[in-house]
Design a protein around this motif. Structure first.
Motif, mmCIF file in Angstrom:
data_model
loop_
_atom_site.group_PDB
_atom_site.id
_atom_site.type_symbol
_atom_site.label_atom_id
_atom_site.label_comp_id
_atom_site.label_asym_id
_atom_site.label_seq_id
_atom_site.Cartn_x
_atom_site.Cartn_y
_atom_site.Cartn_z
ATOM 1 N N LYS A 131 6.175 -1.665 -2.926
ATOM 2 C CA LYS A 131 4.715 -1.760 -3.023
ATOM 3 C C LYS A 131 4.171 -2.058 -1.643
ATOM 4 O O LYS A 131 4.617 -2.995 -0.981
ATOM 5 C CB LYS A 131 4.313 -2.838 -4.018
ATOM 6 N N VAL A 132 3.196 -1.248 -1.233
ATOM 7 C CA VAL A 132 2.598 -1.373 0.095
ATOM 8 C C VAL A 132 1.117 -1.653 -0.065
ATOM 9 O O VAL A 132 0.418 -0.942 -0.780
ATOM 10 C CB VAL A 132 2.795 -0.067 0.910
ATOM 11 N N ARG A 133 0.647 -2.704 0.612
ATOM 12 C CA ARG A 133 -0.786 -3.010 0.617
ATOM 13 C C ARG A 133 -1.362 -2.501 1.926
ATOM 14 O O ARG A 133 -0.903 -2.846 2.994
ATOM 15 C CB ARG A 133 -1.027 -4.510 0.497
ATOM 16 N N THR A 134 -2.375 -1.653 1.824
ATOM 17 C CA THR A 134 -2.996 -1.073 3.015
ATOM 18 C C THR A 134 -4.127 -1.975 3.501
ATOM 19 O O THR A 134 -4.480 -2.956 2.846
ATOM 20 C CB THR A 134 -3.535 0.339 2.697
ATOM 21 N N PHE A 135 -4.698 -1.619 4.656
ATOM 22 C CA PHE A 135 -5.759 -2.439 5.234
ATOM 23 C C PHE A 135 -6.999 -2.531 4.357
ATOM 24 O O PHE A 135 -7.722 -3.506 4.402
ATOM 25 C CB PHE A 135 -6.163 -1.911 6.617
ATOM 26 N N ASN A 137 -6.933 -2.964 1.314
ATOM 27 C CA ASN A 137 -6.497 -3.796 0.194
ATOM 28 C C ASN A 137 -6.077 -3.015 -1.050
ATOM 29 O O ASN A 137 -6.019 -3.580 -2.136
ATOM 30 C CB ASN A 137 -7.569 -4.822 -0.171
ATOM 31 N N THR A 138 -5.810 -1.722 -0.913
ATOM 32 C CA THR A 138 -5.286 -0.970 -2.050
ATOM 33 C C THR A 138 -3.770 -1.095 -2.061
ATOM 34 O O THR A 138 -3.140 -1.224 -1.015
ATOM 35 C CB THR A 138 -5.677 0.524 -1.984
ATOM 36 N N MET A 139 -3.206 -1.077 -3.268
ATOM 37 C CA MET A 139 -1.750 -1.141 -3.419
ATOM 38 C C MET A 139 -1.229 0.262 -3.692
ATOM 39 O O MET A 139 -1.748 0.943 -4.579
ATOM 40 C CB MET A 139 -1.363 -2.059 -4.581
ATOM 41 N N ARG A 140 -0.219 0.660 -2.946
ATOM 42 C CA ARG A 140 0.438 1.947 -3.162
ATOM 43 C C ARG A 140 1.874 1.650 -3.561
ATOM 44 O O ARG A 140 2.528 0.794 -2.968
ATOM 45 C CB ARG A 140 0.431 2.793 -1.887
ATOM 46 N N THR A 141 2.367 2.336 -4.561
ATOM 47 C CA THR A 141 3.749 2.175 -5.014
ATOM 48 C C THR A 141 4.515 3.430 -4.645
ATOM 49 O O THR A 141 4.121 4.534 -5.019
ATOM 50 C CB THR A 141 3.800 1.940 -6.541
ATOM 51 N N LEU A 142 5.596 3.239 -3.895
ATOM 52 C CA LEU A 142 6.379 4.364 -3.394
ATOM 53 C C LEU A 142 7.854 4.168 -3.692
ATOM 54 O O LEU A 142 8.344 3.037 -3.734
ATOM 55 C CB LEU A 142 6.218 4.480 -1.872
ATOM 56 N N MET A 143 8.574 5.276 -3.861
ATOM 57 C CA MET A 143 10.033 5.232 -3.948
ATOM 58 C C MET A 143 10.558 5.411 -2.526
ATOM 59 O O MET A 143 10.196 6.365 -1.840
ATOM 60 C CB MET A 143 10.584 6.355 -4.829
ATOM 61 N N SER A 170 3.550 -1.487 10.827
ATOM 62 C CA SER A 170 4.900 -1.991 10.572
ATOM 63 C C SER A 170 4.983 -2.553 9.166
ATOM 64 O O SER A 170 3.979 -2.728 8.488
ATOM 65 C CB SER A 170 5.264 -3.070 11.600
ATOM 66 N N LEU A 171 6.207 -2.854 8.756
ATOM 67 C CA LEU A 171 6.420 -3.467 7.439
ATOM 68 C C LEU A 171 6.553 -4.961 7.581
ATOM 69 O O LEU A 171 7.050 -5.470 8.520
ATOM 70 C CB LEU A 171 7.696 -2.914 6.787
#
Length: 171
Positions: A131-135, A137-143, A170-171
């Motif tokens: 799960k990645v939170r972008t600037f 503030n949306t959450m994106r779920t990726l494999m 970066s992560l």
């Protein structure tokens, strides 16, 4: 001529309780010249007769061989399918492997990590959900593939969420 390498290969899967556990372990005599991909294929072939072991497993491409720092540890190194086992057996390669692990905060390990007879290698899923939170503030779920470096993952993640320049993130 190098002697056979005796390895314990453990298939790791998540159970219904989402806890990872070994569903089957096989001990195999392998040649150091075998590639990691050949070993993975051999393991799947040797365990096809084990009841239930492949009912939950997906395609071979979703799995990889992982050399843990110590049994049951999350720290370790993913073995590259194109490399031979002997590439991971030489002590001089231990430093390269440790450098790979230093990204995980394991640079000051007491034990040199290289492959030797008697070791247990895990056959486990390479893909996981991130799960990645972008600037904004949306959450994106990726494999993502666990066996990749953070640098390689950044390329994939940024392309998937539409960020043109991954060097600024970066992560």
């Amino acid at each position: 001529m190098m002697a056979n390498l005796i390895l314990r290969l453990s298939i790791i899967e998540k159970g219904q309780d989402e806890v990872e556990k070994s569903i089957v372990t096989k001990t195999l005599a392998l040649k150091p010249k075998n590639t990691v991909a050949e070993v993975a294929t051999l393991l799947r072939t040797k365990t096809q007769d084990v009841p239930g072991s492949f009912l939950k497993m997906g395609p071979n491409s979703e799995y990889g061989l992982f050399l843990p720092k110590e049994p049951g540890s999350k720290g370790g190194v993913w073995l590259d399918p194109e490399h031979a086992l002997e590439d991971y057996m030489q002590e001089e390669n231990a430093q390269k492997i440790e450098n790979q692990m230093s990204d995980e905060g394991n640079a000051n390990m007491d034990r040199k990590l290289y492959l030797k007879s008697g070791d247990t290698i895990e056959y486990r899923k390479k893909m996981r959900i991130l799960k990645v939170r972008t600037f904004d503030n949306t959450m994106r779920t990726l494999m993502v593939e666990d066996s990749k470096t953070v640098e390689a993952l950044m390329d994939v993640i940024c392309k998937r969420i539409g960020i043109p320049n991954n060097h600024e993130y970066s992560l």
